[in-house]
Design a protein around this motif. Sequence first.
Motif, short mmCIF file in Angstrom:
data_model
loop_
_atom_site.label_atom_id
_atom_site.label_comp_id
_atom_site.label_asym_id
_atom_site.label_seq_id
_atom_site.Cartn_x
_atom_site.Cartn_y
_atom_site.Cartn_z
N ALA A 1 161.99 43.02 42.38
CA ALA A 1 162.38 41.62 42.22
C ALA A 1 161.17 40.76 41.83
CB ALA A 1 163.00 41.10 43.52
N MET A 2 160.01 41.03 42.46
CA MET A 2 158.81 40.26 42.12
C MET A 2 158.38 40.54 40.68
SD MET A 2 156.32 40.17 45.44
CE MET A 2 156.69 41.79 46.11
N LEU A 3 158.42 41.81 40.28
CA LEU A 3 158.01 42.16 38.92
C LEU A 3 158.94 41.55 37.88
CD1 LEU A 3 157.07 45.93 39.37
CD2 LEU A 3 155.53 43.98 39.14
N ALA A 4 160.20 41.28 38.29
CA ALA A 4 161.17 40.69 37.38
C ALA A 4 161.12 39.16 37.41
CB ALA A 4 162.57 41.17 37.72
N SER A 5 160.07 38.60 38.02
CA SER A 5 159.86 37.15 38.06
C SER A 5 160.82 36.42 38.97
CB SER A 5 159.93 36.56 36.64
OG SER A 5 159.52 35.21 36.64
N ASP A 6 161.27 37.08 40.05
CA ASP A 6 162.12 36.45 41.04
C ASP A 6 161.24 35.58 41.95
OD1 ASP A 6 163.68 35.76 43.25
OD2 ASP A 6 164.79 37.64 43.22
N THR A 7 161.28 34.27 41.74
CA THR A 7 160.38 33.37 42.47
C THR A 7 160.66 33.38 43.97
OG1 THR A 7 161.87 31.52 41.97
CG2 THR A 7 159.98 31.85 40.50
N GLU A 8 161.92 33.59 44.36
CA GLU A 8 162.23 33.65 45.79
C GLU A 8 161.57 34.86 46.44
OE1 GLU A 8 166.34 33.44 46.67
OE2 GLU A 8 166.64 31.48 45.71
N ALA A 9 161.58 35.99 45.73
CA ALA A 9 160.93 37.19 46.26
C ALA A 9 159.43 37.00 46.36
CB ALA A 9 161.25 38.39 45.37
N ILE A 10 158.84 36.35 45.36
CA ILE A 10 157.39 36.09 45.39
C ILE A 10 157.04 35.18 46.54
CG2 ILE A 10 155.45 35.12 44.11
CD1 ILE A 10 156.91 35.93 41.53
N GLU A 11 157.83 34.11 46.71
CA GLU A 11 157.58 33.18 47.82
C GLU A 11 157.78 33.87 49.16
OE1 GLU A 11 155.97 30.61 47.46
OE2 GLU A 11 157.13 28.87 46.87
N GLY A 12 158.70 34.83 49.20
CA GLY A 12 158.97 35.52 50.45
C GLY A 12 157.80 36.33 50.97
N THR A 13 156.84 36.66 50.11
CA THR A 13 155.66 37.40 50.56
C THR A 13 154.69 36.50 51.32
OG1 THR A 13 154.38 36.96 48.55
CG2 THR A 13 155.84 38.88 48.54
N GLY A 14 154.77 35.20 51.08
CA GLY A 14 153.82 34.28 51.71
C GLY A 14 152.43 34.36 51.13
N ALA A 15 152.28 35.02 49.99
CA ALA A 15 150.96 35.21 49.39
C ALA A 15 150.57 34.03 48.51
CB ALA A 15 150.95 36.49 48.56
N ASP A 16 149.29 33.68 48.56
CA ASP A 16 148.75 32.64 47.70
C ASP A 16 147.82 33.20 46.63
OD1 ASP A 16 150.02 30.50 49.02
OD2 ASP A 16 148.46 30.44 50.55
N PHE A 17 147.72 34.54 46.57
CA PHE A 17 146.82 35.18 45.61
C PHE A 17 147.49 36.42 45.02
CE2 PHE A 17 144.31 32.99 48.78
CZ PHE A 17 143.42 32.24 48.02
N ALA A 18 147.04 36.79 43.84
CA ALA A 18 147.55 38.00 43.18
C ALA A 18 146.44 38.62 42.35
CB ALA A 18 148.75 37.67 42.30
N VAL A 19 146.37 39.95 42.38
CA VAL A 19 145.43 40.71 41.54
C VAL A 19 146.21 41.83 40.89
CG1 VAL A 19 143.30 42.05 41.46
CG2 VAL A 19 143.51 40.19 43.12
N VAL A 20 146.33 41.80 39.57
CA VAL A 20 147.11 42.80 38.85
C VAL A 20 146.35 43.20 37.58
CG1 VAL A 20 149.35 42.07 39.74
CG2 VAL A 20 148.41 40.99 37.68
N PRO A 21 146.67 44.38 37.01
CA PRO A 21 146.06 44.76 35.73
C PRO A 21 146.39 43.74 34.65
CG PRO A 21 147.07 46.65 36.78
CD PRO A 21 147.50 45.46 37.57
N SER A 22 145.43 43.46 33.80
CA SER A 22 145.60 42.44 32.77
C SER A 22 146.75 42.80 31.83
CB SER A 22 144.31 42.31 31.96
OG SER A 22 143.24 41.88 32.78
N GLY A 23 147.70 41.88 31.72
CA GLY A 23 148.82 42.03 30.80
C GLY A 23 149.86 43.05 31.20
N ALA A 24 149.76 43.62 32.41
CA ALA A 24 150.68 44.69 32.81
C ALA A 24 152.04 44.15 33.24
CB ALA A 24 150.07 45.53 33.92
N TYR A 25 152.08 42.95 33.81
CA TYR A 25 153.32 42.42 34.38
C TYR A 25 153.56 41.00 33.86
CZ TYR A 25 152.34 46.25 37.62
OH TYR A 25 152.04 47.47 38.16
N PRO A 26 153.96 40.85 32.60
CA PRO A 26 154.16 39.51 32.05
C PRO A 26 155.22 38.70 32.79
CG PRO A 26 155.02 41.21 30.57
CD PRO A 26 154.22 41.90 31.60
N ALA A 27 156.30 39.37 33.25
CA ALA A 27 157.34 38.63 33.97
C ALA A 27 156.80 38.10 35.29
CB ALA A 27 158.55 39.54 34.22
#
Length: 206
Positions: free
Chosen positions: A152-178
């Motif tokens: 859900a997070m990889l598919a740009s589901d903002t509710e799922a992202i907010e549900g993590t409570g995270a304020d930071f993200a580290v991902v490979p460059s350009g790997a997850y555009p959504a």
Amino acid sequence: LRVRRRGGGRTLLEAGDLLVLGTLMLALANVRNELFLMTSMALALSDIQGEVAGPRARRPLALAACCTAALVAAVGCLAATVSAKTALEQSAEAAIAALEDAEADGGEAVICDIDVGSELELAGYRPLLDTRAELYCPELNGGTDAWGAARAMLASDTEAIEGTGADFAVVPSGAYPALEDGLAELGFSRVHDDGTFEVYARKAAP
């Protein structure tokens, strides 16, 4: 597992040789497998020592010393060919330094994937979305469908992202555009990108 010449005679290949060759391939593929290579070499050489420097050997101590010297030489050769840090490790360190600059606290939840999850954990952060095998088994996550949440997070589901409570993200460059679109929608800004890893923080862009 022994391969001998036609008509018998000296052994050409044994299980220990296959073990060394297999672990050498693993060590060349990933530095973390060096320990397995050293262990397999020690086992193979001790097996050779046991057969060659048997009770009938005239100079068993000399043969044992030769086997030990061969192992030490192999370790030295491998150490000389492996750089202290790979480019991926250096980039991961730079990403963690960017997190510190963004004032991420110890134990902070960070959205990430397997490429940097281990480094984040060693640095004292709490990696999220580290999509290894255990995510496919809800029983290992207290019944939580961790992989479903990750999708859900990889598919740009903002509710799922907010549900993590995270304020930071580290991902490979350009790997997850959504995912990047979802982070931008929630007010995350990209604070670091070296072409290998990019870091996002929920703060105003500088």
